[in-house]
Design a protein around this motif. Structure first.
Motif, PDB file in Angstrom:
ATOM      1  N   ALA A 169      64.246-173.027  47.118  1.00 45.35           N
ATOM      2  CA  ALA A 169      64.021-171.597  46.888  1.00 45.35           C
ATOM      3  C   ALA A 169      65.199-170.999  46.132  1.00 45.35           C
ATOM      4  O   ALA A 169      65.030-170.178  45.241  1.00 45.35           O
ATOM      5  CB  ALA A 169      63.857-170.885  48.224  1.00 45.35           C
ATOM      6  N   GLY A 170      66.381-171.443  46.519  1.00 46.71           N
ATOM      7  CA  GLY A 170      67.575-170.809  45.987  1.00 46.71           C
ATOM      8  C   GLY A 170      67.795-171.083  44.521  1.00 46.71           C
ATOM      9  O   GLY A 170      68.071-170.168  43.756  1.00 46.71           O
ATOM     10  N   VAL A 171      67.676-172.347  44.110  1.00 43.14           N
ATOM     11  CA  VAL A 171      67.991-172.633  42.717  1.00 43.14           C
ATOM     12  C   VAL A 171      66.880-173.312  41.930  1.00 43.14           C
ATOM     13  O   VAL A 171      66.735-173.045  40.744  1.00 43.14           O
ATOM     14  CB  VAL A 171      69.290-173.467  42.592  1.00 43.14           C
ATOM     15  N   LEU A 172      66.085-174.164  42.579  1.00 43.92           N
ATOM     16  CA  LEU A 172      65.099-174.887  41.766  1.00 43.92           C
ATOM     17  C   LEU A 172      64.051-173.963  41.152  1.00 43.92           C
ATOM     18  O   LEU A 172      63.639-174.151  40.014  1.00 43.92           O
ATOM     19  CB  LEU A 172      64.435-175.999  42.585  1.00 43.92           C
ATOM     20  N   LEU A 173      63.637-172.947  41.919  1.00 43.74           N
ATOM     21  CA  LEU A 173      62.667-172.012  41.354  1.00 43.74           C
ATOM     22  C   LEU A 173      63.270-171.258  40.181  1.00 43.74           C
ATOM     23  O   LEU A 173      62.585-170.898  39.227  1.00 43.74           O
ATOM     24  CB  LEU A 173      62.214-171.011  42.408  1.00 43.74           C
ATOM     25  N   LYS A 174      64.575-171.002  40.265  1.00 43.62           N
ATOM     26  CA  LYS A 174      65.249-170.263  39.201  1.00 43.62           C
ATOM     27  C   LYS A 174      65.231-171.041  37.888  1.00 43.62           C
ATOM     28  O   LYS A 174      65.321-170.452  36.813  1.00 43.62           O
ATOM     29  CB  LYS A 174      66.695-169.946  39.573  1.00 43.62           C
ATOM     30  N   MET A 175      65.142-172.374  37.997  1.00 41.64           N
ATOM     31  CA  MET A 175      65.093-173.181  36.775  1.00 41.64           C
ATOM     32  C   MET A 175      63.894-172.793  35.935  1.00 41.64           C
ATOM     33  O   MET A 175      63.973-172.738  34.704  1.00 41.64           O
ATOM     34  CB  MET A 175      65.020-174.665  37.126  1.00 41.64           C
ATOM     35  N   GLY A 176      62.772-172.475  36.601  1.00 41.40           N
ATOM     36  CA  GLY A 176      61.588-172.062  35.865  1.00 41.40           C
ATOM     37  C   GLY A 176      61.818-170.741  35.146  1.00 41.40           C
ATOM     38  O   GLY A 176      61.587-170.622  33.939  1.00 41.40           O
ATOM     39  N   ALA A 177      62.274-169.757  35.921  1.00 42.11           N
ATOM     40  CA  ALA A 177      62.497-168.439  35.324  1.00 42.11           C
ATOM     41  C   ALA A 177      63.554-168.516  34.224  1.00 42.11           C
ATOM     42  O   ALA A 177      63.430-167.897  33.166  1.00 42.11           O
ATOM     43  CB  ALA A 177      62.937-167.460  36.404  1.00 42.11           C
ATOM     44  N   TYR A 178      64.573-169.326  34.485  1.00 44.73           N
ATOM     45  CA  TYR A 178      65.640-169.490  33.497  1.00 44.73           C
ATOM     46  C   TYR A 178      65.087-170.110  32.214  1.00 44.73           C
ATOM     47  O   TYR A 178      65.409-169.670  31.107  1.00 44.73           O
ATOM     48  CB  TYR A 178      66.744-170.369  34.090  1.00 44.73           C
ATOM     49  N   GLY A 179      64.253-171.114  32.355  1.00 42.80           N
ATOM     50  CA  GLY A 179      63.676-171.772  31.186  1.00 42.80           C
ATOM     51  C   GLY A 179      62.849-170.808  30.346  1.00 42.80           C
ATOM     52  O   GLY A 179      62.927-170.800  29.119  1.00 42.80           O
ATOM     53  N   LEU A 180      62.064-169.963  31.034  1.00 41.32           N
ATOM     54  CA  LEU A 180      61.273-168.972  30.307  1.00 41.32           C
ATOM     55  C   LEU A 180      62.181-168.111  29.449  1.00 41.32           C
ATOM     56  O   LEU A 180      61.918-167.849  28.281  1.00 41.32           O
ATOM     57  CB  LEU A 180      60.524-168.076  31.296  1.00 41.32           C
ATOM     58  N   LEU A 181      63.263-167.681  30.065  1.00 42.24           N
ATOM     59  CA  LEU A 181      64.163-166.757  29.384  1.00 42.24           C
ATOM     60  C   LEU A 181      64.944-167.463  28.284  1.00 42.24           C
ATOM     61  O   LEU A 181      65.109-166.947  27.182  1.00 42.24           O
ATOM     62  CB  LEU A 181      65.125-166.196  30.438  1.00 42.24           C
ATOM     63  N   ARG A 182      65.411-168.663  28.584  1.00 41.46           N
ATOM     64  CA  ARG A 182      66.294-169.357  27.653  1.00 41.46           C
ATOM     65  C   ARG A 182      65.539-169.938  26.458  1.00 41.46           C
ATOM     66  O   ARG A 182      66.038-169.913  25.339  1.00 41.46           O
ATOM     67  CB  ARG A 182      67.037-170.463  28.411  1.00 41.46           C
ATOM     68  N   PHE A 183      64.361-170.476  26.686  1.00 37.32           N
ATOM     69  CA  PHE A 183      63.674-171.193  25.614  1.00 37.32           C
ATOM     70  C   PHE A 183      62.386-170.511  25.153  1.00 37.32           C
ATOM     71  O   PHE A 183      62.170-170.351  23.963  1.00 37.32           O
ATOM     72  CB  PHE A 183      63.379-172.632  26.041  1.00 37.32           C
ATOM     73  N   CYS A 184      61.530-170.120  26.105  1.00 37.35           N
ATOM     74  CA  CYS A 184      60.224-169.607  25.677  1.00 37.35           C
ATOM     75  C   CYS A 184      60.359-168.341  24.844  1.00 37.35           C
ATOM     76  O   CYS A 184      59.661-168.170  23.852  1.00 37.35           O
ATOM     77  CB  CYS A 184      59.352-169.326  26.893  1.00 37.35           C
ATOM     78  N   LEU A 185      61.241-167.438  25.262  1.00 39.67           N
ATOM     79  CA  LEU A 185      61.336-166.174  24.539  1.00 39.67           C
ATOM     80  C   LEU A 185      61.961-166.332  23.158  1.00 39.67           C
ATOM     81  O   LEU A 185      61.352-165.955  22.157  1.00 39.67           O
ATOM     82  CB  LEU A 185      62.101-165.141  25.379  1.00 39.67           C
ATOM     83  N   PRO A 186      63.181-166.875  23.042  1.00 38.23           N
ATOM     84  CA  PRO A 186      63.799-166.897  21.715  1.00 38.23           C
ATOM     85  C   PRO A 186      63.176-167.907  20.758  1.00 38.23           C
ATOM     86  O   PRO A 186      63.134-167.653  19.555  1.00 38.23           O
ATOM     87  CB  PRO A 186      65.261-167.256  22.005  1.00 38.23           C
ATOM     88  N   LEU A 187      62.674-169.035  21.250  1.00 36.37           N
ATOM     89  CA  LEU A 187      62.147-170.031  20.327  1.00 36.37           C
ATOM     90  C   LEU A 187      60.765-169.655  19.803  1.00 36.37           C
ATOM     91  O   LEU A 187      60.442-169.906  18.652  1.00 36.37           O
ATOM     92  CB  LEU A 187      62.078-171.412  21.006  1.00 36.37           C
ATOM     93  N   PHE A 188      59.968-169.052  20.664  1.00 39.20           N
ATOM     94  CA  PHE A 188      58.578-168.763  20.269  1.00 39.20           C
ATOM     95  C   PHE A 188      58.248-167.293  20.492  1.00 39.20           C
ATOM     96  O   PHE A 188      57.336-166.956  21.253  1.00 39.20           O
ATOM     97  CB  PHE A 188      57.605-169.644  21.068  1.00 39.20           C
ATOM     98  N   PRO A 189      58.961-166.402  19.831  1.00 35.04           N
ATOM     99  CA  PRO A 189      58.798-164.972  20.151  1.00 35.04           C
ATOM    100  C   PRO A 189      57.406-164.440  19.887  1.00 35.04           C
ATOM    101  O   PRO A 189      56.905-163.634  20.669  1.00 35.04           O
ATOM    102  CB  PRO A 189      59.833-164.289  19.252  1.00 35.04           C
ATOM    103  N   ASP A 190      56.775-164.909  18.816  1.00 37.85           N
ATOM    104  CA  ASP A 190      55.449-164.362  18.506  1.00 37.85           C
ATOM    105  C   ASP A 190      54.439-164.765  19.567  1.00 37.85           C
ATOM    106  O   ASP A 190      53.609-163.957  19.995  1.00 37.85           O
ATOM    107  CB  ASP A 190      54.980-164.841  17.131  1.00 37.85           C
ATOM    108  N   ALA A 191      54.529-166.029  19.964  1.00 40.37           N
ATOM    109  CA  ALA A 191      53.618-166.480  21.011  1.00 40.37           C
ATOM    110  C   ALA A 191      53.913-165.742  22.310  1.00 40.37           C
ATOM    111  O   ALA A 191      52.998-165.326  23.025  1.00 40.37           O
ATOM    112  CB  ALA A 191      53.764-167.980  21.214  1.00 40.37           C
ATOM    113  N   ALA A 192      55.209-165.559  22.604  1.00 39.44           N
ATOM    114  CA  ALA A 192      55.574-164.850  23.832  1.00 39.44           C
ATOM    115  C   ALA A 192      54.978-163.458  23.819  1.00 39.44           C
ATOM    116  O   ALA A 192      54.454-162.968  24.821  1.00 39.44           O
ATOM    117  CB  ALA A 192      57.094-164.782  23.957  1.00 39.44           C
ATOM    118  N   HIS A 193      55.053-162.848  22.667  1.00 40.18           N
ATOM    119  CA  HIS A 193      54.507-161.511  22.541  1.00 40.18           C
ATOM    120  C   HIS A 193      53.004-161.493  22.748  1.00 40.18           C
ATOM    121  O   HIS A 193      52.465-160.644  23.451  1.00 40.18           O
ATOM    122  CB  HIS A 193      54.822-160.977  21.142  1.00 40.18           C
ATOM    123  N   ALA A 194      52.362-162.447  22.095  1.00 39.20           N
ATOM    124  CA  ALA A 194      50.903-162.467  22.160  1.00 39.20           C
ATOM    125  C   ALA A 194      50.412-162.736  23.573  1.00 39.20           C
ATOM    126  O   ALA A 194      49.385-162.206  23.992  1.00 39.20           O
ATOM    127  CB  ALA A 194      50.371-163.524  21.198  1.00 39.20           C
TER     128      ALA A 194
END
Lengths: 528, 654
Positions: free
Chosen positions: A251-276
């Motif tokens: 709960a403390g850290v492993l779940l954060k890996m998911g949220a962190y990944g979204l923020l670190r990679f999904c948003l900046p690498l694929f902004p248009d898709a993230a937006h859509a």
């Protein structure tokens, strides 16, 4: 300076190597080593924020070396404002996990602490890796120790839970691996910084369709990990069956890996898709908040209740991330830390109750405040932190998320804020059933906390209070990175022109500044 | 010496709470009480000093950033103006008397140190609430007092109903807090700040939202939502009667004098916003007026002494809210102060009675306490008269001002005035019903218990009826004096007074005047007439109570039997609790359990996954049969494979 981060990253791994050579019949030595290593790691990582330069979005404490030439994999690690405190959180919770397992783990002590320290290196690695392949390696490294922690030291249905956990996660991460390789084929590098530079300079572009599929592949891995509704069903089982230390780390850290990944990679690498895809994701996040809270309310199993509350809390984090608003994103990062501390502490508390009662059923408890006032008090403070009482940590994060989201959509804020009411409902009802009322015959002799347990919890409670009243220390170090992240994703401009004119201006509009004047993002001026 | 930092005022009780909470168990009750009372006393002293040093401008002190992210910043800052100064005086002053009383009252109860730790913590949060310089810090106090209320209602946590009541209070308040939270966020995006010093002047410059519902109206309605929770107004009042399961000093401090008036405070504080949102004002006035009347009617038939007082509190706060709704903020706060005196006194007096009767709370089982508890009797009488708004008791002045404003304000009207007037009559009736049943007649339980009608003396000795110790009666006497004389500070010009109250509090509300409207024209004649009306109504209620419960006791039973249906409905509080449970609580719990958890999670999601897993397993199982160990079958598979492969290659190349 870069040596510091490398030490933090590999000290636990070095500890695992030493443990391998310690004799199995001397558990005390193994425990002593584990606690020393984890404490040393914590001490080193505490130095990180003090050496960290706020005000810049660049990676700090960077090591960037070639690991393999072909394929070109780099050992590129560093922290920025987003990952800085997640490293610290991992180190902190590992210490608590080691201490809580002091007596409760009696069998296979050597393996247990081996896996726990390996998990620490893996998790920290996830948070500091810049190279995508390195990231993937660490991502998978966390999977193995957690699988064994649940499968070996877990409760009755541990094998089912471990397999479920493993399969869910591995499905997502394989999709991510495919996407990572695809990116390598497109860019000729695994290094996310270099990919971002290529994108920013226009040397390479991704078509919308490419972005779309790449986004989904990454998103699958991260959304399962977070977990986002409806991919959450592995979580309650994994939590319930895991040993206390496993639940805390999960709960403390492993779940954060998911949220962190979204923020670190999904948003900046694929902004248009993230937006859509933002709207459907936000809807899932909102469903998660309300659904998680409601289902938590009716759980007869204490651990399951807290597991479902995590679904709700992480839903709020995802909502913050996908609102593309700096306040909300900072709130989301802060909320990741808060959830780690508070929910981590809740699992510690539940573990302590379990050790005494050998039951997780709320119906077996009741009236525990009478025989165990210290436990009851610390549990109450943690509960209050979890339901967002001001001056404790969660309130700051929740407020910032709601504040930021409001700028996008009032409806989202209103729906997310129902979580405020619901969390109070399920947590206080639970607290009442566990601690208040008359203690049953059997629970009359329920022993209160000993000194070790008190120390563990006081550390967590102190952190809750600190993060509740001294939030600028943490948040100011996130400003530049979150601003740059949204900037890089090209999400800031869209926001500004989209929102300003209609949504906030009242009929008169007399004192509302003209569009663009308000410092939405990035400015750090102090408002008196 | 007037410039001691403001933070000392709340921090002293916090220190007391921390000390008693951490180490109180090791010390004697006397030491625990000394620390708790001492902390509040010092805090009171500092509040007096701050009050004395109050200048024309609000005093603002900032202690650094609390939340700072990107462009947002909220500080720890305090704001002292006449409004917050009065509130600190009430909180610490009445709080001090109640602390002293509690030092005597709680001696037999157990958990002494815990009680005083919570009480001091409450005073800390309440002071933070009233001193806060921005809405976010106000919210800290707001949530904090809710927490303390939760802890103190559930003080006897081994009793399930007390624990239930605490939880109910917290949850119902949280529904209101939802409103406050959204209001805070809207405030920030509208004004770019959460500080009073920035929001209030800018709000005052805004045009009145008379045609369209703008952000101000929305914000004000959301704040009202929060206020209905904290101040127990319709529809979120349901927690307060249950909150009476807490110790009686708690009821006096939190659920009568201070915390429950926080809703009134936040509306008054936001006055400049409200006066620019007429629709919200109307909602406020309506909620207040309806609550005042509604709760008063329930108070008439309740039999638990503390519950009658609880409904009375709801009703009286309704008055204050109604006053806010007609922009009579000064009158609202005036009534808040006098109400704090006489309602705290009523609760403490009730505590004294309950104490003497060994925990009995049913007024039908009381009686004849007049002789045995003279101090309680006389002070209680003063409070009853103040509540009934009989001249010259304090309640008269404040209630009269509210009624006058309700009548004459541009936002008021005859309808609101009638609501208030009717409530005044009913209030006077229920409080004297309580008073007469408690202090006159024969002690009922003793009379029932004795085989033959025993005399008063016998009953007294049988029950060891006794006056409470001085540590409890002195606060009663002081509060009695305040209930008697406290109103004169707001004595209107009609009585030749100079109305120091209005002059003092006016600067706090100078921005909260209805734009474009001058002060309502004071026609002395009308005001005299209205005053006569309200006095008449008060006496009518008093007379009716005397008739039914002193002169013709049989008549009450006759009436009860005659209007059986209506009586039952009111006795059961209009079945609102049952209604809420049926409409909200049960569907949520059952729906979540049966539909969401068992239906969605277990069957729909996990079921699908398990099915997928089983199917995968079955496919594997089928494929496994290919490896039968039979050489001929392997040869067959090989031929099949070769044919397929060659076929595929041929197709590909063609």
């Amino acid at each position: 300076m870069s040596a510091l981060l490398n030490c933090v990253l590999f000290l636990p791994a070095a500890g695992t190597a030493v443990i391998l050579f310690l004799p199995r019949r001397r558990p005390a030595a193994i425990r002593a080593l584990a606690v020393t290593v984890s404490l040393a790691t914590l001490a080193l990582s505490v130095a990180l924020p003090f050496g960290f330069v706020p005000g810049t979005a660049a990676m700090q404490f960077v090591t960037d070396r070639s690991w393999m030439d072909s394929p070109a994999i780099r050992y590129h690690v560093g922290v920025d404002g987003i990952s800085l405190f997640l490293v610290l959180l991992t180190a902190f919770l590992t210490v608590l996990s080691v201490l809580i397992s002091w007596r409760s783990v009696e069998e296979h002590v050597k393996e247990f602490f081996f896996f726990l320290l390996l998990l620490e290196t893996g998790t920290i690695g996830v948070f500091v890796a810049v190279d995508l392949f390195l990231f993937y390696v660490f991502w998978e490294v966390t999977l193995v120790p957690m699988y064994f922690l649940i499968g070996i030291w877990g409760h009755e249905r541990r094998v089912y839970a471990a397999v479920k956990f493993f399969l869910f996660t591995v499905v997502g991460s394989l999709l991510m691996l495919v996407a990572i390789i695809w990116l390598y084929n497109l860019f000729g590098t695994f290094d996310s910084e270099r990919i971002l530079q290529a994108l920013a300079s226009g040397a390479h572009t991704l078509t919308f369709l490419q972005q779309f599929w790449l986004f989904l592949a990454f998103f699958a891995a991260f959304a399962i990990k977070v977990p986002l509704f409806p991919l959450h069903t592995w979580l309650p089982d994994a939590h319930v069956e895991a040993p206390t230390a496993g639940s805390v780390m999960l709960a403390g850290v492993l779940l954060k890996m998911g949220a962190y990944g979204l923020l670190r990679f999904c948003l900046p690498l694929f902004p248009d898709a993230a937006h859509a895809l933002a709207t459907p994701i936000i809807v899932l996040a909102l469903v998660g908040i309300i659904y998680g809270s409601l289902v938590a309310m009716v759980q007869p199993d204490l651990k399951k209740l807290i597991a479902y509350s995590s679904v709700a809390h992480l839903g709020l984090v995802v909502l913050g991330i996908f609102s593309f608003n700096q306040l909300a994103v900072e709130g989301a990062v802060y909320q990741m830390l808060n959830h780690g501390v508070s929910t981590g502490a809740l699992f510690l508390l539940v573990g302590m109750i379990y050790e005494r009662l050998h039951s997780r059923q709320i119906s077996d408890m009741g009236g525990l405040a009478t025989p165990a006032p210290v436990l009851a008090t610390l549990f109450l403070i943690t509960t209050l932190s979890s339901i967002g009482l001001p001056l404790l940590n969660n309130f700051v994060g929740e407020f910032l998320i709601l504040l930021g989201v409001q700028q996008e959509r009032t409806l989202y804020t209103a729906l997310a804020a129902t979580g405020v009411v619901l969390s109070a409902a399920y947590m206080l009802w639970m607290y009442q059933r566990v601690f208040l009322g008359e203690a049953s015959e059997r629970n009359q002799t329920f022993p209160d906390l000993d000194r070790r347990e008190r120390g563990i919890l006081l550390a967590a409670v102190a952190l809750m209070l600190l993060m509740g009243v001294r939030s600028p220390f943490f948040l100011r170090r996130m400003d530049a990175s979150t601003a740059a992240l949204l900037d890089r994703a090209g999400l800031r401009e869209t926001r500004v022109e989209r929102v300003v004119p209609s949504e906030v201006a009242p009929a008169s509009g007399r004192f509302i500044e003209p569009p663009g004047r308000r410092p939405y993002i990035g400015t750090t001026e102090v408002v008196p | 010496m007037f410039n001691l930092p403001l933070w000392l005022i709340p921090v002293l009780p916090l220190a007391g709470a921390a000390w008693n909470g951490l180490w109180g168990k090791r010390y004697t009750e006397r030491a625990v009480a000394a620390i708790a009372v001492g902390a509040v006393a010092l805090s009171f002293l500092l509040s007096v000093l701050a009050f004395a040093g109050l200048g024309g401008e609000p005093r603002i002190e900032s202690y650094g950033a609390w939340i700072a992210a990107a462009s947002f910043q909220a500080n720890f800052n305090f704001y002292l103006d006449p409004l917050s100064s009065v509130m600190t005086l009430v909180v610490t002053g009445v709080g001090l008397l109640i602390h002293i009383y509690a030092a005597g009252y709680m001696t037999r109860e157990g958990g002494y140190y815990r009680f005083f730790a919570y009480m001091n913590l409450f005073v800390f949060f309440m002071l933070t609430l009233v001193l806060a310089g921005n809405y976010l810090l106000l919210f800290v106090g707001w949530e904090g007092v809710g927490l303390c209320s939760y802890l103190l209602i559930g003080f006897y946590f081994r009793k399930n109903d007390a624990a239930d009541a605490g939880k109910k209070a917290f949850l119902v308040n949280r529904i209101g807090d939802f409103g406050i939270l959204i209001a805070l966020i809207l405030l920030y995006w509208t004004f770019d700040s959460l500080n009073f010093s920035q929001i209030l002047p800018r709000a005052a410059e805004l045009p009145v939202e008379s045609d369209a519902v703008g952000p101000l109206t929305l914000i004000c309605l959301l704040i009202l939502m929060g206020a209905t929770g904290k101040s127990a107004q319709v529809p979120l009042y349901v927690w307060l009667p249950d909150a009476m399961l807490g110790p009686t000093p708690v009821s006096a401090l939190i659920h009568a004098a201070t915390m429950v008036t926080a809703g009134v405070y936040i509306i008054a504080r936001s006055g400049p916003l409200y006066v620019h949102a007429p629709d919200a004002m109307f909602a406020v006035a309506l909620v207040g007026g309806v609550t005042a009347l509604y709760a008063a009617t329930i108070g008439v038939v309740q039999n638990d002494i503390k519950r009658v007082l609880a409904y009375s509190t709801i009703s009286q706060i309704g008055y204050m809210v109604m006053a806010c709704g007609v922009a009579a903020f000064s009158a609202a706060i005036f009534h808040l102060v006098t109400h704090a005196f006489f309602k705290a006194l009523l609760f403490l007096g009730a505590g004294s009675v309950i104490h003497a009767l060994g925990g009995e709370q049913d007024i039908r089982k009381m009686g004849g306490l007049r002789r045995s508890m003279p101090r309680t009797y006389w002070t209680f009488l003063a409070a009853c008269l103040a509540l009934s708004a009989v001249w010259p008791f304090s309640g008269f002045f404040s209630k009269d001002e509210i009624l006058w404003e309700a009548y004459s304000s541009p936002y008021g009207g005859v309808g609101l005035w009638l609501l208030g007037l009717l409530t005044a009559g009913i209030s006077s009736f229920y409080i004297f019903r309580l008073f007469l049943l408690t202090f006159y007649g024969l002690p009922k339980t003793a009379a029932d218990a004795a085989p033959e009608p025993a005399g008063l003396e016998a009953a007294h000795s049988a029950y060891h009826l006794h006056e409470s110790p001085p540590i409890m009666t002195w606060p009663l006497i002081l509060l009695g004096m305040l209930s008697l004389a406290g109103g004169w500070m707001g004595s209107p010009f009609l009585f030749g007074g100079s109305d120091p109250w209005s002059r003092f509090i006016a600067p706090a509300f100078q921005l909260a005047v209805i734009p474009g409207e001058g002060a309502p024209a004071h026609s002395a004649q009308t005001e005299h007439l209205l005053m006569a009306c309200s006095l008449l109504v008060s006496f009518a209620g008093l007379f009716l109570a005397l008739l039914l419960y002193r002169w013709r006791p049989a008549l009450a039973d006759v009436l009860q039997a005659r209007f059986r249906g209506a009586y039952q409905v009111v006795l059961n509080k209009y079945f609102v609790d049952e209604f809420y449970r049926f409409l909200f609580v049960r569907p949520l719990v059952i729906g979540s359990s049966e539909f969401l958890w068992k239906g969605m999670d277990m069957v729909a999601i996990d079921g699908t996954i398990h099915r997928a897993a089983r199917r995968t397993g079955r496919v594997g199982d089928t494929l496994r049969r290919m490896q039968s160990g039979n050489v001929r079958s392997y040869a067959g598979w090989m031929v099949l494979g070769a044919v397929l492969l060659i076929g595929f290659l041929v197709m590909w190349t063609v």
